[in-house]
Design a protein around this motif. Structure first.
Motif, short mmCIF file in Angstrom:
data_model
loop_
_atom_site.label_atom_id
_atom_site.label_comp_id
_atom_site.label_asym_id
_atom_site.label_seq_id
_atom_site.Cartn_x
_atom_site.Cartn_y
_atom_site.Cartn_z
N PHE A 62 -50.93 45.86 -9.04
CA PHE A 62 -50.46 46.00 -7.75
C PHE A 62 -49.28 47.12 -8.68
O PHE A 62 -49.31 46.19 -9.69
N HIS A 116 -46.41 48.69 -7.65
CA HIS A 116 -45.78 49.38 -6.77
C HIS A 116 -43.89 50.60 -7.82
O HIS A 116 -43.18 50.97 -8.06
N GLU A 131 -37.30 47.51 -4.53
CA GLU A 131 -38.37 49.47 -4.24
C GLU A 131 -37.48 48.64 -2.12
O GLU A 131 -37.52 49.25 -1.42
N TRP A 132 -36.34 47.67 -1.89
CA TRP A 132 -36.15 47.55 -0.30
C TRP A 132 -34.67 48.60 -0.96
O TRP A 132 -33.33 47.92 0.01
N TYR A 186 -32.61 49.70 1.92
CA TYR A 186 -32.78 49.06 3.11
C TYR A 186 -31.14 48.07 2.16
O TYR A 186 -30.01 48.06 3.16
N HIS A 210 -44.00 54.50 0.43
CA HIS A 210 -43.28 53.08 0.49
C HIS A 210 -42.45 53.47 1.44
O HIS A 210 -42.44 54.18 2.00
N TYR A 262 -52.41 51.99 -1.54
CA TYR A 262 -50.86 50.98 -1.11
C TYR A 262 -50.72 52.18 0.03
O TYR A 262 -49.61 53.91 -0.19
N TRP A 298 -35.35 46.39 13.26
CA TRP A 298 -34.59 45.02 12.04
C TRP A 298 -34.57 45.38 10.10
O TRP A 298 -33.91 44.95 10.12
N ASP A 345 -49.15 48.55 4.90
CA ASP A 345 -47.97 47.57 4.71
C ASP A 345 -46.08 48.22 5.23
O ASP A 345 -46.11 49.09 5.80
N PHE A 346 -46.17 47.56 6.54
CA PHE A 346 -46.43 45.89 6.88
C PHE A 346 -46.83 45.65 8.52
O PHE A 346 -45.46 46.71 9.11
N ARG A 350 -52.71 44.26 7.65
CA ARG A 350 -51.65 44.66 7.78
C ARG A 350 -51.18 45.95 8.51
O ARG A 350 -50.00 45.76 8.99
N GLU A 409 -48.11 37.03 1.01
CA GLU A 409 -47.38 37.70 -0.36
C GLU A 409 -46.86 36.33 -0.81
O GLU A 409 -45.84 36.04 -0.22
N TRP A 412 -41.07 44.14 -6.48
CA TRP A 412 -42.26 45.41 -6.65
C TRP A 412 -41.34 46.18 -7.52
O TRP A 412 -42.44 46.67 -8.51
#
Ligand code: H79
Length: 431
Positions: free
Chosen positions: A31, A33, A44-45, A48, A92, A134, A149, A195-196, A234, A245, A272
């Protein structure tokens, strides 16, 4: 190959020669990312996690330069690692596209004149590896993607007012067109990882359901444009496999009483996307063991690397992958094309089976003797897989009447393997 020969074959997840045949056989993929978040170096988040607005986050795309991203080097690495497919994050949750899309300027083709998806696909084909893409259903860049959320704006003062200006119908058109580009512009795609989907309310905000994406329509488009393509679950709809996961199942996965195909997506270091200050690497031994466990339970292992902002897989991570690859060159018979066994192993041993051959992955090398319950009389010949040399097999000897030399001998039907004292210098020795 060095194996124990036993009775009739146990099967892995049963199934006709269908689109998943290669996937069931290969068991191990890479994988990748990679996206503008790599510039942040905090996974990668980050948009957020740090509640960044679009203006702050766009700097990452502006400064994203994949000058050291070499898809051919990644494909070579995967090949050396024994991985049979590679899945690249075309997009992503951040929304930044790694291909040349007509749907937005928020893509590396506009910023740097590159199409990393095309480079990825061509490099994999050249190495004879399967092509995975992906695609994130979430998209924090789109002005019509409603704040839920898991959105960076979820703590904004008036989310309801924000969402009143957003029309998911517009977004649905956008994502459908993006997926259509990916499925029509790059030849056959072997595997699509979307995803997702997570419906339900959290933090007072709804998630997104299959209806929010029009998952039935998207999945139908996948089947129409790429009928041979394996698709994960997903979209929020049952498809070809399920995708635990960062979680290793402890038994074969069943849905409605039937064993289903699954793939555990795991990371080298718990992250990731590129996570500069993270040193929590898994050892090659652990990865080999996870792979053996996965195959023994009828699944696949998709192991992630997060290239640096400039696009390189860290040397440290490449070394780990190559180390597992060296193990696989000697132990591939116990992994590729193998599946669950029809007998239960003793503790400290993992079984995989391929045809009439049973492979015992020995996690803790015992002194002299390995006892395998239930295999007495079923094994014709055994050997160490790494060098092919014989391992003596015997039923447990009857204890002579009145003898107290082996008072706690294993039960009848147990097979005895007589091992060399020296443990093979392999990540996980296999017999
Ligand atoms: O692409 C990788 C991840 O970014 C993505 N799927 C893999 C393959 C993913 N990670 N987490 N999730 C999907 C589910 C969401 C988890 C969350 Fe959270 C819990 C979102 C908010 C709370 C984890 C913790 C992310 C932010 C905080």
């Amino acid at each position: 190959p060095g194996t124990v020969v036993i009775g009739p074959a146990a099967t892995g997840p049963a199934g006709p020669a269908d689109r998943t045949a290669w996937f069931r056989h290969d068991h191990y993929g890479m994988f990748v990312h990679y996206g503008s978040y790599a510039v942040g170096g905090r996974q990668e988040w980050v948009k957020y996690a740090e509640r960044m607005d679009d203006a702050a986050y766009r700097r990452y795309a502006e400064h994203f330069d994949p000058d050291l991203y070499d898809a051919r080097a990644v494909a070579r690495l995967a090949k050396e690692a024994g991985q049979r497919y590679v899945v690249l994050t075309a997009k992503h949750h951040e929304g930044f596209c790694l291909w040349d899309t007509a749907t937005t300027d928020y893509c590396v083709a506009r910023t740097r004149g590159r199409d990393l998806v095309r480079e990825h696909v061509e490099a994999l084909r050249a190495q004879g590896l399967r092509v995975g893409v992906y695609f994130s259903l979430l998209d924090w860049s789109h002005p019509h993607y409603t704040v839920d959320w898991s959105h960076p704006l979820r703590d904004a003062p008036d989310v309801a007012a924000l969402n009143a200006t957003r029309d998911m119908g517009v977004f649905r058109q956008y994502m459908r067109e993006q997926l259509r580009e990916l499925l029509t512009g790059y030849g056959p795609i072997d595997y699509l990882f979307v995803d997702f989907t997570q419906p339900g309310v959290r933090h007072g905000l709804p998630g997104k359901s299959a209806d929010d994406w029009d998952s039935p329509g998207l999945l139908a488009m996948c089947r129409e444009l790429q009928p041979q393509m394996v698709v994960n679950d997903r979209f929020g709809l049952p498809a070809d496999l399920v995708t635990p996961e960062q979680y290793q199942p402890v038994r074969p996965i069943e849905v409605d009483g039937e064993r289903v195909l699954w793939e555990a997506c795991q990371t080298i270091n718990g992250a990731w996307g590129y996570d500069r200050d993270n040193l929590d690497d898994k050892s090659p031994e652990l990865i080999a063991r996870m792979l053996a466990e996965t195959v023994s339970l009828g699944g696949n292992l998709l192991l992630n690397v997060g290239p640096t902002a400039r696009g390189e897989v860290l040397d440290r991570h490449a070394d780990i992958l190559r180390s597992v690859g060296r193990w696989l060159r000697r132990h591939g018979d116990a992994i590729y094309g193998a599946g669950p066994a029809d007998v239960a192993p003793p503790s400290g041993v993992i079984y995989t089976q391929r045809g009439d051959k049973l492979y015992a992955h020995v996690l803790a090398w015992p002194f002299k003797t390995l006892y395998l319950p239930g295999l007495g009389g079923r094994v014709g010949f055994a050997r160490l897989l790494w060098d092919g040399s014989q391992v003596e097999v015997d039923a447990v000897p009857e204890r002579p009447e009145g003898s107290n030399l082996n008072p706690a001998a294993p039960p009848p039907g147990t097979l005895t393997l007589t091992l060399p004292v020296r443990r093979p210098d392999e990540l996980v020795p296999v017999i």
